[in-house]
Design an enzyme around this catalytic site. Sequence first.
Site, PDB file in Angstrom:
ATOM      1  N   GLY A  31       0.805  -1.219   0.000  1.00  0.00           N
ATOM      2  CA  GLY A  31       0.000   0.000   0.000  1.00  0.00           C
ATOM      3  C   GLY A  31       0.831   1.258   0.000  1.00  0.00           C
ATOM      4  O   GLY A  31       2.023   1.225  -0.313  1.00  0.00           O
ATOM      5  N   HIS A  37       4.292   1.573  -7.966  1.00  0.00           N
ATOM      6  CA  HIS A  37       3.278   0.510  -7.907  1.00  0.00           C
ATOM      7  C   HIS A  37       2.359   0.589  -9.133  1.00  0.00           C
ATOM      8  O   HIS A  37       1.999  -0.435  -9.713  1.00  0.00           O
ATOM      9  CB  HIS A  37       2.397   0.671  -6.663  1.00  0.00           C
ATOM     10  CG  HIS A  37       3.123   0.615  -5.354  1.00  0.00           C
ATOM     11  ND1 HIS A  37       3.112   1.651  -4.461  1.00  0.00           N
ATOM     12  CD2 HIS A  37       3.888  -0.356  -4.792  1.00  0.00           C
ATOM     13  CE1 HIS A  37       3.813   1.314  -3.387  1.00  0.00           C
ATOM     14  NE2 HIS A  37       4.306   0.107  -3.567  1.00  0.00           N
ATOM     15  N   ASP A 151      13.405  -3.306  -5.575  1.00  0.00           N
ATOM     16  CA  ASP A 151      13.803  -4.271  -4.543  1.00  0.00           C
ATOM     17  C   ASP A 151      14.467  -5.438  -5.262  1.00  0.00           C
ATOM     18  O   ASP A 151      13.897  -6.531  -5.374  1.00  0.00           O
ATOM     19  CB  ASP A 151      12.576  -4.720  -3.755  1.00  0.00           C
ATOM     20  CG  ASP A 151      11.912  -3.542  -3.075  1.00  0.00           C
ATOM     21  OD1 ASP A 151      12.429  -3.072  -2.072  1.00  0.00           O
ATOM     22  OD2 ASP A 151      10.880  -3.050  -3.596  1.00  0.00           O
TER      23      ASP A 151
HETATM   24  P1  AMP Z   1       6.074  -2.371  -1.576  1.00  0.00           P
HETATM   25  O1  AMP Z   1       4.694  -1.858  -1.446  1.00  0.00           O
HETATM   26  O2  AMP Z   1       7.121  -1.387  -1.224  1.00  0.00           O
HETATM   27  O3  AMP Z   1       6.252  -3.718  -0.933  1.00  0.00           O
HETATM   28  O4  AMP Z   1       6.306  -2.631  -3.133  1.00  0.00           O
HETATM   29  C1  AMP Z   1       5.440  -3.435  -3.877  1.00  0.00           C
HETATM   30  C2  AMP Z   1       6.072  -3.703  -5.212  1.00  0.00           C
HETATM   31  O5  AMP Z   1       6.287  -2.471  -5.893  1.00  0.00           O
HETATM   32  C3  AMP Z   1       7.430  -4.397  -5.118  1.00  0.00           C
HETATM   33  O6  AMP Z   1       7.544  -5.355  -6.150  1.00  0.00           O
HETATM   34  C4  AMP Z   1       8.395  -3.248  -5.320  1.00  0.00           C
HETATM   35  O7  AMP Z   1       9.645  -3.650  -5.835  1.00  0.00           O
HETATM   36  C5  AMP Z   1       7.635  -2.407  -6.310  1.00  0.00           C
HETATM   37  N1  AMP Z   1       8.113  -1.023  -6.289  1.00  0.00           N
HETATM   38  C6  AMP Z   1       8.250  -0.230  -5.209  1.00  0.00           C
HETATM   39  N2  AMP Z   1       8.769   0.965  -5.568  1.00  0.00           N
HETATM   40  C7  AMP Z   1       8.978   0.903  -6.897  1.00  0.00           C
HETATM   41  C8  AMP Z   1       9.511   1.814  -7.863  1.00  0.00           C
HETATM   42  N3  AMP Z   1       9.944   3.031  -7.527  1.00  0.00           N
HETATM   43  N4  AMP Z   1       9.576   1.418  -9.152  1.00  0.00           N
HETATM   44  C9  AMP Z   1       9.141   0.181  -9.509  1.00  0.00           C
HETATM   45  N5  AMP Z   1       8.631  -0.714  -8.656  1.00  0.00           N
HETATM   46  C10 AMP Z   1       8.553  -0.365  -7.366  1.00  0.00           C
END
Ligand code: AMP
Length: 292
Positions: A31, A37, A151
């Site tokens: 979220g 995202h 990540d």
């Molecule tokens: P998180 O909500 O931070 O767990 O991220 C969910 C997904 O979004 C994960 O696969 C992250 O690697 C991806 N994500 C987060 N930030 C970015 C970004 N700046 N660019 C691309 N993907 C992202």
Amino acid sequence: MKIVRTVKELSKVVENYKKLKKQIGFVPTMGSIHDGHIKLVKDSIIENDLTVCSIFVNPIQFNNLEDLENYPREEKTDFIKLRKVFCDVVFAPDEAEIYPEDFKKIKFRFSNALSILEGEKRPGHFNGVLNVVKLLFEFIKPDRAYFGEKDYQQLWIISKFKIRFNIPTEIKPVVTVRSKNGLALSSRNKRMNSKQIIIAQAVYKALTDLRKKVKFYFNQKNKNKIEKKLLKKIKLESVGNAISSNSLKIEYFEIVDVENFNIVDTLFLEKKYRVLIAVYVGKIRLIDNISI
Ligand code: AMP
């Protein structure tokens, strides 16, 4: 856009689509939705008939209670952002739905990558990620699942997890979405003040400025020298913006071979590597990476 709170409801939606032989794309998130995202969601919408985005702040992947408590939760605005890009289903369960009382955590040990860098600095983190991803994959049975290169270690581990456990879902990497100044978008950026943001931006700039140097001169002997140069560049960049970067600390700066995720100190031209960095800007911990 359908908002689903329970596994039972989710299974119903999924089964209906599966019966019709429709393709399902899945975007797992915690979220606080931002354009990073949204890029994952858009890719999924293009490639699948149904896109499911999950929003679940997974407690078992946090090794630090304060970080879990401070993690931003903005469900209402998240729903608005996802609806705007025509996401089909949002799965936003509460903790008991994912982890009922009889839930037993699996201990994964299939790769050394689980316990180095992020795995070392955040013990248990990847095990928590794998447990929740395994459950979500079982509920959603996606044809494709989208993970950000932001990540990078997580993406690498999930790709190996898929192979190791014969999971039929295709793992789709998505390039990091950045602000105009190069800062990788992250839910944690909201916790930085404007000065900290400038320092954080300088990290990516210094990394990309040093890319060539790293590619051609990085070796065991001058590893520390290159790291010092990187730190100096970040500091100079911050000073150029009239900001003291005393609050900046590099936690790790390493290069891994993308084939086996081993940390290397010698580079071969024909191989592919990733530079991975974790820094603290004040109390905020940020990670980033670039390919070389
Ligand atoms: P998180 O909500 O931070 O767990 O991220 C969910 C997904 O979004 C994960 O696969 C992250 O690697 C991806 N994500 C987060 N930030 C970015 C970004 N700046 N660019 C691309 N993907 C992202």
